[in-house]
Design a protein around this motif. Structure first.
Motif, PDB file in Angstrom:
ATOM      1  N   LEU A   4      45.977  39.230  55.585  1.00 29.87           N
ATOM      2  CA  LEU A   4      45.465  40.438  54.940  1.00 29.87           C
ATOM      3  C   LEU A   4      46.571  41.480  54.798  1.00 29.87           C
ATOM      4  O   LEU A   4      46.745  42.062  53.725  1.00 29.87           O
ATOM      5  CB  LEU A   4      44.287  41.022  55.730  1.00 29.87           C
ATOM      6  N   VAL A   5      47.339  41.704  55.854  1.00 27.26           N
ATOM      7  CA  VAL A   5      48.437  42.674  55.804  1.00 27.26           C
ATOM      8  C   VAL A   5      49.419  42.296  54.696  1.00 27.26           C
ATOM      9  O   VAL A   5      49.813  43.138  53.884  1.00 27.26           O
ATOM     10  CB  VAL A   5      49.161  42.780  57.164  1.00 27.26           C
ATOM     11  N   HIS A   6      49.787  41.036  54.635  1.00 26.64           N
ATOM     12  CA  HIS A   6      50.750  40.586  53.617  1.00 26.64           C
ATOM     13  C   HIS A   6      50.184  40.737  52.208  1.00 26.64           C
ATOM     14  O   HIS A   6      50.889  41.172  51.295  1.00 26.64           O
ATOM     15  CB  HIS A   6      51.195  39.148  53.870  1.00 26.64           C
ATOM     16  N   MET A   7      48.910  40.405  52.028  1.00 28.19           N
ATOM     17  CA  MET A   7      48.299  40.531  50.704  1.00 28.19           C
ATOM     18  C   MET A   7      48.248  42.001  50.272  1.00 28.19           C
ATOM     19  O   MET A   7      48.507  42.319  49.106  1.00 28.19           O
ATOM     20  CB  MET A   7      46.908  39.911  50.697  1.00 28.19           C
ATOM     21  N   LEU A   8      47.939  42.886  51.207  1.00 28.91           N
ATOM     22  CA  LEU A   8      47.916  44.312  50.885  1.00 28.91           C
ATOM     23  C   LEU A   8      49.313  44.806  50.535  1.00 28.91           C
ATOM     24  O   LEU A   8      49.494  45.573  49.587  1.00 28.91           O
ATOM     25  CB  LEU A   8      47.327  45.110  52.051  1.00 28.91           C
ATOM     26  N   GLN A   9      50.308  44.357  51.279  1.00 25.26           N
ATOM     27  CA  GLN A   9      51.693  44.755  51.001  1.00 25.26           C
ATOM     28  C   GLN A   9      52.146  44.250  49.631  1.00 25.26           C
ATOM     29  O   GLN A   9      52.956  44.888  48.964  1.00 25.26           O
ATOM     30  CB  GLN A   9      52.630  44.231  52.085  1.00 25.26           C
ATOM     31  N   GLU A  10      51.619  43.100  49.218  1.00 24.19           N
ATOM     32  CA  GLU A  10      51.971  42.525  47.920  1.00 24.19           C
ATOM     33  C   GLU A  10      51.208  43.202  46.783  1.00 24.19           C
ATOM     34  O   GLU A  10      51.461  42.921  45.607  1.00 24.19           O
ATOM     35  CB  GLU A  10      51.666  41.023  47.914  1.00 24.19           C
ATOM     36  N   GLY A  11      50.255  44.073  47.122  1.00 19.86           N
ATOM     37  CA  GLY A  11      49.497  44.782  46.100  1.00 19.86           C
ATOM     38  C   GLY A  11      48.347  43.991  45.508  1.00 19.86           C
ATOM     39  O   GLY A  11      47.902  44.292  44.396  1.00 19.86           O
ATOM     40  N   CYS A  12      47.853  43.003  46.241  1.00 20.16           N
ATOM     41  CA  CYS A  12      46.735  42.191  45.745  1.00 20.16           C
ATOM     42  C   CYS A  12      45.480  43.051  45.611  1.00 20.16           C
ATOM     43  O   CYS A  12      45.246  43.971  46.400  1.00 20.16           O
ATOM     44  CB  CYS A  12      46.451  41.046  46.706  1.00 20.16           C
ATOM     45  N   LEU A  13      44.692  42.741  44.615  1.00 19.19           N
ATOM     46  CA  LEU A  13      43.423  43.427  44.404  1.00 19.19           C
ATOM     47  C   LEU A  13      42.400  42.965  45.432  1.00 19.19           C
ATOM     48  O   LEU A  13      42.449  41.829  45.910  1.00 19.19           O
ATOM     49  CB  LEU A  13      42.896  43.140  43.007  1.00 19.19           C
ATOM     50  N   LEU A  14      41.459  43.856  45.748  1.00 23.07           N
ATOM     51  CA  LEU A  14      40.421  43.533  46.717  1.00 23.07           C
ATOM     52  C   LEU A  14      39.658  42.276  46.315  1.00 23.07           C
ATOM     53  O   LEU A  14      39.345  41.435  47.156  1.00 23.07           O
ATOM     54  CB  LEU A  14      39.470  44.723  46.880  1.00 23.07           C
ATOM     55  N   SER A  15      39.405  42.111  45.034  1.00 20.32           N
ATOM     56  CA  SER A  15      38.677  40.922  44.569  1.00 20.32           C
ATOM     57  C   SER A  15      39.460  39.644  44.879  1.00 20.32           C
ATOM     58  O   SER A  15      38.873  38.622  45.249  1.00 20.32           O
ATOM     59  CB  SER A  15      38.383  41.019  43.067  1.00 20.32           C
ATOM     60  N   SER A  16      40.769  39.700  44.756  1.00 20.14           N
ATOM     61  CA  SER A  16      41.605  38.540  45.080  1.00 20.14           C
ATOM     62  C   SER A  16      41.600  38.271  46.578  1.00 20.14           C
ATOM     63  O   SER A  16      41.564  37.115  47.011  1.00 20.14           O
ATOM     64  CB  SER A  16      43.044  38.766  44.630  1.00 20.14           C
ATOM     65  N   ILE A  17      41.637  39.339  47.358  1.00 16.62           N
ATOM     66  CA  ILE A  17      41.657  39.194  48.810  1.00 16.62           C
ATOM     67  C   ILE A  17      40.346  38.591  49.308  1.00 16.62           C
ATOM     68  O   ILE A  17      40.355  37.668  50.133  1.00 16.62           O
ATOM     69  CB  ILE A  17      41.927  40.553  49.492  1.00 16.62           C
ATOM     70  N   THR A  18      39.221  39.099  48.789  1.00 15.14           N
ATOM     71  CA  THR A  18      37.931  38.566  49.240  1.00 15.14           C
ATOM     72  C   THR A  18      37.808  37.092  48.888  1.00 15.14           C
ATOM     73  O   THR A  18      37.294  36.302  49.684  1.00 15.14           O
ATOM     74  CB  THR A  18      36.744  39.347  48.634  1.00 15.14           C
ATOM     75  N   GLU A  19      38.293  36.727  47.725  1.00 18.85           N
ATOM     76  CA  GLU A  19      38.232  35.321  47.297  1.00 18.85           C
ATOM     77  C   GLU A  19      39.145  34.448  48.156  1.00 18.85           C
ATOM     78  O   GLU A  19      38.744  33.389  48.634  1.00 18.85           O
ATOM     79  CB  GLU A  19      38.626  35.205  45.827  1.00 18.85           C
ATOM     80  N   GLU A  20      40.371  34.897  48.365  1.00 24.10           N
ATOM     81  CA  GLU A  20      41.360  34.121  49.126  1.00 24.10           C
ATOM     82  C   GLU A  20      40.943  33.932  50.581  1.00 24.10           C
ATOM     83  O   GLU A  20      41.087  32.856  51.142  1.00 24.10           O
ATOM     84  CB  GLU A  20      42.711  34.822  49.070  1.00 24.10           C
ATOM     85  N   LEU A  21      40.424  35.020  51.193  1.00 26.82           N
ATOM     86  CA  LEU A  21      40.063  34.949  52.612  1.00 26.82           C
ATOM     87  C   LEU A  21      38.607  34.533  52.822  1.00 26.82           C
ATOM     88  O   LEU A  21      38.178  34.354  53.960  1.00 26.82           O
ATOM     89  CB  LEU A  21      40.323  36.304  53.284  1.00 26.82           C
ATOM     90  N   ASP A  22      37.849  34.394  51.731  1.00 27.18           N
ATOM     91  CA  ASP A  22      36.437  34.020  51.777  1.00 27.18           C
ATOM     92  C   ASP A  22      35.646  34.975  52.665  1.00 27.18           C
ATOM     93  O   ASP A  22      34.899  34.557  53.556  1.00 27.18           O
ATOM     94  CB  ASP A  22      36.274  32.571  52.246  1.00 27.18           C
ATOM     95  N   LEU A  23      35.861  36.288  52.434  1.00 27.07           N
ATOM     96  CA  LEU A  23      35.172  37.338  53.178  1.00 27.07           C
ATOM     97  C   LEU A  23      34.595  38.348  52.193  1.00 27.07           C
ATOM     98  O   LEU A  23      35.036  38.431  51.055  1.00 27.07           O
ATOM     99  CB  LEU A  23      36.150  38.067  54.104  1.00 27.07           C
ATOM    100  N   THR A  24      33.602  39.109  52.654  1.00 27.47           N
ATOM    101  CA  THR A  24      33.031  40.161  51.818  1.00 27.47           C
ATOM    102  C   THR A  24      33.925  41.396  51.880  1.00 27.47           C
ATOM    103  O   THR A  24      34.798  41.506  52.752  1.00 27.47           O
ATOM    104  CB  THR A  24      31.624  40.559  52.311  1.00 27.47           C
ATOM    105  N   GLU A  25      33.685  42.337  50.977  1.00 29.41           N
ATOM    106  CA  GLU A  25      34.439  43.589  50.991  1.00 29.41           C
ATOM    107  C   GLU A  25      34.236  44.327  52.318  1.00 29.41           C
ATOM    108  O   GLU A  25      35.172  44.899  52.860  1.00 29.41           O
ATOM    109  CB  GLU A  25      34.041  44.481  49.818  1.00 29.41           C
TER     110      GLU A  25
END
Length: 58
Positions: A16-37
């Protein structure tokens, strides 16, 4: 010291930290980590708590 802090996190928290640092969108993060917002928000809050505790001690 930042590397030591990251090492103290779980694999999913580090991701999660790395994805945020890379500027990933929340929608991408939820999909990648299979978690809700809400779960992502809770994890972010937990990372913040751990960060504060880590740097207050060190």
């Amino acid at each position: 010291m930042a590397e030591q802090f990251l090492d103290s996190l779980s694999r999913q928290e580090r991701r999660l930290v790395h994805m945020l640092q890379e500027g990933c969108l929340l929608s991408s993060i939820t999909e990648e980590l299979d978690l809700t917002e809400d779960e992502i928000t809770a994890m972010g809050n937990e990372i913040g708590r751990k960060r504060k505790a880590f740097y207050d001690v060190n």
